[in-house]
Design a protein around this motif. Structure first.
Motif, PDB file in Angstrom:
ATOM      1  N   GLY A 143      17.723   6.769 -13.919  1.00 25.80           N
ATOM      2  CA  GLY A 143      16.916   7.532 -12.956  1.00 25.80           C
ATOM      3  C   GLY A 143      15.513   6.980 -12.831  1.00 25.80           C
ATOM      4  N   VAL A 144      14.911   6.648 -13.963  1.00 22.29           N
ATOM      5  CA  VAL A 144      13.548   6.084 -13.942  1.00 22.29           C
ATOM      6  C   VAL A 144      13.545   4.733 -13.223  1.00 22.29           C
ATOM      7  CG1 VAL A 144      11.730   5.133 -15.384  1.00 22.29           C
ATOM      8  CG2 VAL A 144      12.766   7.306 -15.983  1.00 22.29           C
ATOM      9  N   LEU A 145      14.554   3.899 -13.523  1.00 18.45           N
ATOM     10  CA  LEU A 145      14.621   2.578 -12.879  1.00 18.45           C
ATOM     11  C   LEU A 145      14.799   2.711 -11.373  1.00 18.45           C
ATOM     12  CD1 LEU A 145      16.771   0.480 -15.360  1.00 18.45           C
ATOM     13  CD2 LEU A 145      14.427   0.060 -14.685  1.00 18.45           C
ATOM     14  N   ILE A 146      15.684   3.622 -10.937  1.00 23.48           N
ATOM     15  CA  ILE A 146      15.920   3.789  -9.501  1.00 23.48           C
ATOM     16  C   ILE A 146      14.664   4.334  -8.828  1.00 23.48           C
ATOM     17  CG2 ILE A 146      17.247   5.093  -7.789  1.00 23.48           C
ATOM     18  CD1 ILE A 146      19.657   4.832  -9.585  1.00 23.48           C
ATOM     19  N   LEU A 147      13.942   5.197  -9.527  1.00 24.06           N
ATOM     20  CA  LEU A 147      12.695   5.740  -8.968  1.00 24.06           C
ATOM     21  C   LEU A 147      11.685   4.632  -8.680  1.00 24.06           C
ATOM     22  CD1 LEU A 147      11.209   8.397  -8.313  1.00 24.06           C
ATOM     23  CD2 LEU A 147      10.346   8.399 -10.627  1.00 24.06           C
ATOM     24  N   SER A 148      11.586   3.665  -9.584  1.00 29.05           N
ATOM     25  CA  SER A 148      10.606   2.583  -9.358  1.00 29.05           C
ATOM     26  C   SER A 148      11.134   1.542  -8.381  1.00 29.05           C
ATOM     27  CB  SER A 148      10.233   1.930 -10.686  1.00 29.05           C
ATOM     28  OG  SER A 148      11.383   1.480 -11.341  1.00 29.05           O
ATOM     29  N   VAL A 149      12.446   1.228  -8.461  1.00 29.41           N
ATOM     30  CA  VAL A 149      13.005   0.193  -7.591  1.00 29.41           C
ATOM     31  C   VAL A 149      13.065   0.668  -6.141  1.00 29.41           C
ATOM     32  CG1 VAL A 149      15.166  -0.986  -7.057  1.00 29.41           C
ATOM     33  CG2 VAL A 149      14.271  -1.043  -9.358  1.00 29.41           C
ATOM     34  N   GLY A 150      13.346   1.970  -5.942  1.00 29.25           N
ATOM     35  CA  GLY A 150      13.409   2.511  -4.585  1.00 29.25           C
ATOM     36  C   GLY A 150      12.111   2.295  -3.845  1.00 29.25           C
ATOM     37  N   ASN A 151      10.990   2.459  -4.546  1.00 26.56           N
ATOM     38  CA  ASN A 151       9.691   2.242  -3.907  1.00 26.56           C
ATOM     39  C   ASN A 151       9.466   0.778  -3.576  1.00 26.56           C
ATOM     40  OD1 ASN A 151       8.766   4.867  -3.805  1.00 26.56           O
ATOM     41  ND2 ASN A 151       8.201   4.840  -5.947  1.00 26.56           N
ATOM     42  N   ALA A 152       9.958  -0.123  -4.435  1.00 25.60           N
ATOM     43  CA  ALA A 152       9.820  -1.556  -4.166  1.00 25.60           C
ATOM     44  C   ALA A 152      10.592  -1.936  -2.904  1.00 25.60           C
ATOM     45  CB  ALA A 152      10.313  -2.364  -5.350  1.00 25.60           C
ATOM     46  N   ALA A 153      11.808  -1.397  -2.773  1.00 26.04           N
ATOM     47  CA  ALA A 153      12.617  -1.689  -1.586  1.00 26.04           C
ATOM     48  C   ALA A 153      11.920  -1.192  -0.333  1.00 26.04           C
ATOM     49  CB  ALA A 153      13.987  -1.028  -1.717  1.00 26.04           C
ATOM     50  N   LEU A 154      11.304  -0.030  -0.447  1.00 25.75           N
ATOM     51  CA  LEU A 154      10.593   0.560   0.689  1.00 25.75           C
ATOM     52  C   LEU A 154       9.438  -0.320   1.133  1.00 25.75           C
ATOM     53  CD1 LEU A 154      11.129   3.460   1.842  1.00 25.75           C
ATOM     54  CD2 LEU A 154       8.913   3.975   0.901  1.00 25.75           C
ATOM     55  N   MET A 155       8.703  -0.850   0.156  1.00 23.16           N
ATOM     56  CA  MET A 155       7.555  -1.706   0.478  1.00 23.16           C
ATOM     57  C   MET A 155       8.001  -2.980   1.191  1.00 23.16           C
ATOM     58  SD  MET A 155       4.646  -0.520  -0.447  1.00 23.16           S
ATOM     59  CE  MET A 155       3.539  -1.822  -0.899  1.00 23.16           C
ATOM     60  N   LEU A 156       9.093  -3.593   0.673  1.00 23.38           N
ATOM     61  CA  LEU A 156       9.615  -4.823   1.287  1.00 23.38           C
ATOM     62  C   LEU A 156      10.023  -4.571   2.738  1.00 23.38           C
ATOM     63  CD1 LEU A 156      11.837  -6.243  -1.576  1.00 23.38           C
ATOM     64  CD2 LEU A 156       9.947  -7.418  -0.503  1.00 23.38           C
ATOM     65  N   LEU A 157      10.770  -3.491   2.950  1.00 21.23           N
ATOM     66  CA  LEU A 157      11.257  -3.180   4.292  1.00 21.23           C
ATOM     67  C   LEU A 157      10.096  -2.862   5.221  1.00 21.23           C
ATOM     68  CD1 LEU A 157      13.805  -2.860   5.942  1.00 21.23           C
ATOM     69  CD2 LEU A 157      13.947  -0.507   5.245  1.00 21.23           C
ATOM     70  N   ALA A 158       9.100  -2.128   4.716  1.00 24.99           N
ATOM     71  CA  ALA A 158       7.956  -1.757   5.549  1.00 24.99           C
ATOM     72  C   ALA A 158       7.176  -3.002   5.987  1.00 24.99           C
ATOM     73  CB  ALA A 158       7.045  -0.793   4.801  1.00 24.99           C
ATOM     74  N   HIS A 159       7.054  -3.987   5.082  1.00 24.05           N
ATOM     75  CA  HIS A 159       6.337  -5.212   5.441  1.00 24.05           C
ATOM     76  C   HIS A 159       7.052  -5.964   6.552  1.00 24.05           C
ATOM     77  CE1 HIS A 159       2.734  -6.272   3.256  1.00 24.05           C
ATOM     78  NE2 HIS A 159       3.139  -5.429   2.329  1.00 24.05           N
ATOM     79  N   ILE A 160       8.389  -6.059   6.452  1.00 19.32           N
ATOM     80  CA  ILE A 160       9.150  -6.777   7.482  1.00 19.32           C
ATOM     81  C   ILE A 160       9.042  -6.047   8.811  1.00 19.32           C
ATOM     82  CG2 ILE A 160      11.451  -7.511   8.163  1.00 19.32           C
ATOM     83  CD1 ILE A 160      12.023  -7.935   5.191  1.00 19.32           C
ATOM     84  N   LEU A 161       9.124  -4.721   8.796  1.00 16.13           N
ATOM     85  CA  LEU A 161       9.041  -3.949  10.043  1.00 16.13           C
ATOM     86  C   LEU A 161       7.653  -4.056  10.667  1.00 16.13           C
ATOM     87  CD1 LEU A 161      10.989  -0.705   9.130  1.00 16.13           C
ATOM     88  CD2 LEU A 161      11.739  -2.591  10.533  1.00 16.13           C
ATOM     89  N   ARG A 162       6.621  -4.119   9.805  1.00 12.97           N
ATOM     90  CA  ARG A 162       5.253  -4.220  10.325  1.00 12.97           C
ATOM     91  C   ARG A 162       5.054  -5.563  11.027  1.00 12.97           C
ATOM     92  NH1 ARG A 162       0.435  -6.052   8.133  1.00 12.97           N
ATOM     93  NH2 ARG A 162       1.559  -6.654   6.287  1.00 12.97           N
ATOM     94  N   ARG A 163       5.565  -6.630  10.408  1.00 19.44           N
ATOM     95  CA  ARG A 163       5.432  -7.951  11.025  1.00 19.44           C
ATOM     96  C   ARG A 163       6.244  -8.047  12.299  1.00 19.44           C
ATOM     97  NH1 ARG A 163       5.739 -12.769   6.859  1.00 19.44           N
ATOM     98  NH2 ARG A 163       5.816 -13.829   8.845  1.00 19.44           N
ATOM     99  N   LEU A 164       7.308  -7.296  12.382  1.00 19.87           N
ATOM    100  CA  LEU A 164       8.145  -7.264  13.574  1.00 19.87           C
ATOM    101  C   LEU A 164       7.367  -6.691  14.749  1.00 19.87           C
ATOM    102  CD1 LEU A 164      11.366  -7.468  14.033  1.00 19.87           C
ATOM    103  CD2 LEU A 164      11.145  -5.019  14.226  1.00 19.87           C
ATOM    104  N   ASN A 165       6.599  -5.627  14.505  1.00 27.46           N
ATOM    105  CA  ASN A 165       5.843  -4.993  15.580  1.00 27.46           C
ATOM    106  C   ASN A 165       4.654  -5.849  16.004  1.00 27.46           C
ATOM    107  OD1 ASN A 165       7.572  -2.899  15.555  1.00 27.46           O
ATOM    108  ND2 ASN A 165       6.266  -1.539  14.351  1.00 27.46           N
ATOM    109  N   GLU A 166       4.120  -6.651  15.055  1.00 35.81           N
ATOM    110  CA  GLU A 166       2.976  -7.496  15.399  1.00 35.81           C
ATOM    111  C   GLU A 166       3.400  -8.683  16.236  1.00 35.81           C
ATOM    112  OE1 GLU A 166       1.218  -8.593  11.743  1.00 35.81           O
ATOM    113  OE2 GLU A 166       0.156  -6.700  11.492  1.00 35.81           O
ATOM    114  N   GLY A 167       4.495  -9.351  15.799  1.00 36.50           N
ATOM    115  CA  GLY A 167       4.906 -10.617  16.407  1.00 36.50           C
ATOM    116  C   GLY A 167       5.551 -10.417  17.736  1.00 36.50           C
TER     117      GLY A 167
END
Lengths: 183, 83
Positions: B59-83
């Protein structure tokens, strides 16, 4: 088992989120729903005591697959439009806006590739480097208000770009495949 | 203690409805963040209920990894809207 009535409630969330995922049409929205499905799946696996499966689902199923698919969707779902260098032909904001609007229903992105001269553009279209090209119509040849002409490689793309707002600005030429098939 | 989990499932349905209903991609990301955190907190609650440390660590590992996945996806989506 009556003590753990919540197990059934949580299990019902899995087909619910899977149904939501299948119903999505936008690939980016589908990726986010896939993340939600992964989170719920990890919860169900942990609930049944399969801690290793839950960890794998969270690490590989959610984090890695979403990131890889986002990169793949971003690089593949785009329309490469060949244009002349900005000094030779400045693209009006109106045209790019109309192009983006026309591509919106297919969830495509607009990617502009500048080329040196019209011959290089035509060659790039023939060699499948770009999906469509945009050239200015010389002032002497203009018959109406339209300043640009667009040529696409496939009829499907031309069909997609055949919108009212784009027709008002640019003239859509015959697609390359059509003109090749004619004698 | 089952009441707590039933209440949490009820709370989980709210962001699921939001993710299904809202067409804005950032609202969907917010719903995803909410669900990822809620499910891992639920795993932690279950691990305390059953006194099972193995599920707790996951549970602790999924709690921390879930946030990492969110950050990665958010960065790709942000660059998508810029480009």
């Amino acid at each position: 088992m009556t003590d753990e009535i919540y197990v059934f409630a949580i299990m019902l969330l899995l087909p619910l989120s899977a149904g939501m995922l299948v119903a999505q049409t936008n690939p980016y929205h589908a990726l986010i729903i896939r993340g939600i499905l992964g989170a719920i799946a990890a919860l169900v696996y942990a609930l049944f005591g399969a801690a290793d499966v839950a960890l794998t689902e969270a690490l590989v199923g959610t984090m890695l697959s979403i990131t890889l698919y986002a990169v793949a969707v971003r690089s593949s779902m785009s329309l490469r439009l060949g244009v002349l260098e900005p000094e030779a032909m400045p693209l009006s904001a109106e045209l790019t806006q109309a192009l983006r609007q026309a591509l919106q229903p297919a969830h495509l992105r607009l990617e502009l590739l500048p080329y040196g001269d019209p011959t290089a553009l035509q060659q790039a279209l023939g060699e499948k480097e770009i999906h469509a090209l945009c050239l200015p119509i010389p002032v002497s040849d203009r018959t109406d208000k339209r300043n640009y002409r667009l040529q696409t490689r496939t009829p499907r793309l031309q069909q997609l770009l055949n919108t009212e707002s784009l027709q008002a600005i640019a003239h859509l030429d015959e697609t390359l495949q059509h003109s090749e098939s004619q004698p | 203690m089952n009441g707590i989990l039933i209440a949490m499932i009820g709370a989980l349905l709210l962001p699921i409805y939001e993710a299904w209903q809202d067409e804005d991609i950032w609202q969907k990301m917010l719903a995803f963040a909410s669900i990822a955190t809620k499910t891992s907190i639920m795993i932690l609650v279950v691990s305390v209920l059953r006194d099972d440390w193995m599920i707790g660590v996951v549970g602790v590992l999924i709690l921390s990894v879930g946030n990492a996945a969110l950050m990665l996806l958010a960065h790709i989506l942000r660059r998508l809207n810029e480009g």
